[in-house]
Design a protein around this motif. Structure first.
Motif, mmCIF file in Angstrom:
data_model
loop_
_atom_site.group_PDB
_atom_site.id
_atom_site.type_symbol
_atom_site.label_atom_id
_atom_site.label_comp_id
_atom_site.label_asym_id
_atom_site.label_seq_id
_atom_site.Cartn_x
_atom_site.Cartn_y
_atom_site.Cartn_z
ATOM 1 N N THR A 126 -3.422 0.682 -4.844
ATOM 2 C CA THR A 126 -2.046 1.034 -4.485
ATOM 3 C C THR A 126 -1.496 0.054 -3.463
ATOM 4 O OG1 THR A 126 -2.598 3.358 -4.864
ATOM 5 C CG2 THR A 126 -0.567 2.904 -3.678
ATOM 6 N N ILE A 127 -2.323 -0.310 -2.498
ATOM 7 C CA ILE A 127 -1.909 -1.289 -1.488
ATOM 8 C C ILE A 127 -1.610 -2.633 -2.143
ATOM 9 C CG2 ILE A 127 -2.734 -2.646 0.472
ATOM 10 C CD1 ILE A 127 -4.190 -0.111 1.429
ATOM 11 N N ASP A 128 -2.427 -3.021 -3.098
ATOM 12 C CA ASP A 128 -2.187 -4.293 -3.803
ATOM 13 C C ASP A 128 -0.838 -4.274 -4.519
ATOM 14 O OD1 ASP A 128 -4.572 -5.396 -2.980
ATOM 15 O OD2 ASP A 128 -5.663 -4.886 -4.811
ATOM 16 N N PHE A 129 -0.517 -3.146 -5.175
ATOM 17 C CA PHE A 129 0.780 -3.040 -5.841
ATOM 18 C C PHE A 129 1.920 -3.122 -4.823
ATOM 19 C CE2 PHE A 129 -1.463 -1.065 -9.549
ATOM 20 C CZ PHE A 129 -0.938 -1.889 -10.528
ATOM 21 N N GLN A 130 1.754 -2.456 -3.682
ATOM 22 C CA GLN A 130 2.800 -2.482 -2.660
ATOM 23 C C GLN A 130 3.027 -3.901 -2.158
ATOM 24 O OE1 GLN A 130 3.045 -3.158 0.797
ATOM 25 N NE2 GLN A 130 5.195 -2.512 0.747
ATOM 26 N N LYS A 131 1.945 -4.622 -1.940
ATOM 27 C CA LYS A 131 2.071 -5.988 -1.450
ATOM 28 C C LYS A 131 2.780 -6.873 -2.471
ATOM 29 C CE LYS A 131 -1.845 -6.246 1.740
ATOM 30 N NZ LYS A 131 -3.133 -6.918 2.037
ATOM 31 N N GLN A 132 2.536 -6.633 -3.736
ATOM 32 C CA GLN A 132 3.109 -7.464 -4.790
ATOM 33 C C GLN A 132 4.560 -7.113 -5.093
ATOM 34 O OE1 GLN A 132 0.803 -7.509 -8.413
ATOM 35 N NE2 GLN A 132 2.218 -8.866 -9.477
ATOM 36 N N PHE A 133 4.874 -5.816 -5.112
ATOM 37 C CA PHE A 133 6.197 -5.385 -5.573
ATOM 38 C C PHE A 133 7.066 -4.788 -4.458
ATOM 39 C CE2 PHE A 133 3.429 -5.257 -9.297
ATOM 40 C CZ PHE A 133 4.198 -5.932 -10.236
ATOM 41 N N GLY A 134 6.494 -4.571 -3.268
ATOM 42 C CA GLY A 134 7.241 -3.911 -2.213
ATOM 43 C C GLY A 134 7.344 -2.426 -2.466
ATOM 44 N N GLY A 135 7.993 -1.714 -1.563
ATOM 45 C CA GLY A 135 8.154 -0.278 -1.732
ATOM 46 C C GLY A 135 7.422 0.512 -0.671
ATOM 47 N N ASP A 136 7.512 1.829 -0.768
ATOM 48 C CA ASP A 136 6.877 2.754 0.173
ATOM 49 C C ASP A 136 5.650 3.392 -0.471
ATOM 50 O OD1 ASP A 136 8.812 2.256 2.136
ATOM 51 O OD2 ASP A 136 10.152 3.787 1.315
ATOM 52 N N MET A 165 18.055 1.991 -4.969
ATOM 53 C CA MET A 165 16.906 2.533 -5.696
ATOM 54 C C MET A 165 15.622 2.178 -4.955
ATOM 55 S SD MET A 165 15.833 2.115 -9.709
ATOM 56 C CE MET A 165 15.907 0.329 -9.695
ATOM 57 N N LYS A 166 14.823 3.171 -4.660
ATOM 58 C CA LYS A 166 13.570 2.974 -3.953
ATOM 59 C C LYS A 166 12.411 2.794 -4.929
ATOM 60 C CE LYS A 166 14.177 5.198 0.534
ATOM 61 N NZ LYS A 166 13.481 4.187 1.335
ATOM 62 N N THR A 167 11.384 2.086 -4.455
ATOM 63 C CA THR A 167 10.121 1.999 -5.169
ATOM 64 C C THR A 167 9.077 2.743 -4.351
ATOM 65 O OG1 THR A 167 10.664 -0.149 -6.141
ATOM 66 C CG2 THR A 167 8.334 0.463 -6.057
#
Length: 309
Positions: free
Chosen positions: A94-104, A1-3
């Motif tokens: 969006t970048i902050d969320f990516q850094k915290q939770f990972g994903g593309d 499952m991708k994020t």
């Protein structure tokens, strides 16, 4: 499952129409992946998406709003300093969320002009902002059904191209190519910077100096590289095809790419530990709100992200 996180881009553009048109696919992919639209506080919404305050573990297509206070009221097709700042802040969120939770990441179009008018100094684009934020060299690869093109210099004035090429990080480009899930030992053709690829130094020497030295780094890594190719004929029917083309500057590579690939082209950022993609088009303020925007670019981005493991 991708994020997958989607930054909304400029809220006065065609982006929300693209999201609405792509909703069936977003819903379908949401059965198996976590997809989050990150948006600012304003009146343009995607009401069909489930509203959250933070990411969750369950698959689905969700909308997460950042910021508090009275929502801004935007008119489609009427960009402003406020919409430009919100587009930029949504990208950072969006970048902050990516850094915290990972994903593309999928970054929907914003306007460099209006981001800069909003007071964000030095903003050159998504690719450069990602490089600064993640402290990694990044490379823009335009990818379509048949073509992959990397401009060695991106959003810089033409007069500064040679100066930028002199400091270009060929070692990091080599690493990015070797790590990319979209490239597997590609055959590479590089375009000459000057007309007729310099004609052996008669029309400029950059091919014999800057490009030759840089390409040597790629060849030492056992990559197959040919050139310099005359840029005016490299993409003609019947010309030898390569898995990847290296262009000296933005328009040298992107004009033929957009002509040949049309709306299915995707902007992929190489050099990161995750994948960032963006549709190969702009904000299209002129048609925003007229219900004629084509979602092909966004659909192609979604398909690209879920095709790799």
């Amino acid at each position: 499952m991708k994020t997958i996180f989607i930054s909304e881009g400029d809220p006065t553009s065609i982006n929300y129409e693209l999201l609405g048109s792509s909703f069936p696919l977003l819903t379908s992919l949401g059965k198996h992946h976590r997809i989050y639209l990150i948006r600012g506080p304003h009146n343009q919404t995607l009401s069909k998406a489930k509203q959250l305050t933070k990411p969750v573990d369950e698959p689905g297509f969700y909308s997460i709003a950042w910021g508090t206070g009275k929502p801004k009221s935007f008119v489609l097709g009427k960009p402003s300093k406020t919409s430009g700042k919100m587009a930029y802040d949504s990208l950072l969120a969006t970048i902050d969320f990516q850094k915290q939770f990972g994903g593309d990441l999928i970054t929907l179009p914003l306007s460099k002009e209006w981001v800069q008018k909003a007071g964000v100094r030095g903003f050159r684009g998504h690719t450069e902002t990602l490089a600064e934020t993640y402290k990694r060299p990044t490379f823009m690869m335009m990818s379509g059904e048949k073509l992959n093109v990397i401009p060695l210099t991106t959003h810089v004035p033409l007069k500064d191209v040679v100066k930028e090429l002199k400091t270009f990080d060929w070692k990091e480009l080599k690493n990015a190519i070797l790590r990319s899930p979209y490239l597997n030992q590609p055959t590479i053709g590089y375009l000459g910077l000057n007309p007729h690829a310099g004609e052996g130094g008669k029309i400029g020497t950059e091919e014999l100096t800057i490009l030759k030295t840089g390409v040597g780094v790629l060849r030492k890594a056992k990559l197959t590289v040919e050139g310099p190719l005359s840029a005016d004929s490299a993409f003609l029917p019947g010309a030898k095809a390569y898995d990847l083309y290296l262009a000296g500057y933005h328009d040298q590579g992107l004009i033929p790419f957009k002509l040949l690939e049309g709306k299915k082209g995707v902007n992929i950022t190489l050099g990161l530990d995750f994948t960032r993609v963006s549709p190969d088009h702009g904000t299209a303020f002129g048609i925003a709100g007229k219900r004629c925007a084509d979602p092909t670019g966004l659909i192609s981005c979604l398909e690209r992200l879920v095709e790799t493991k």
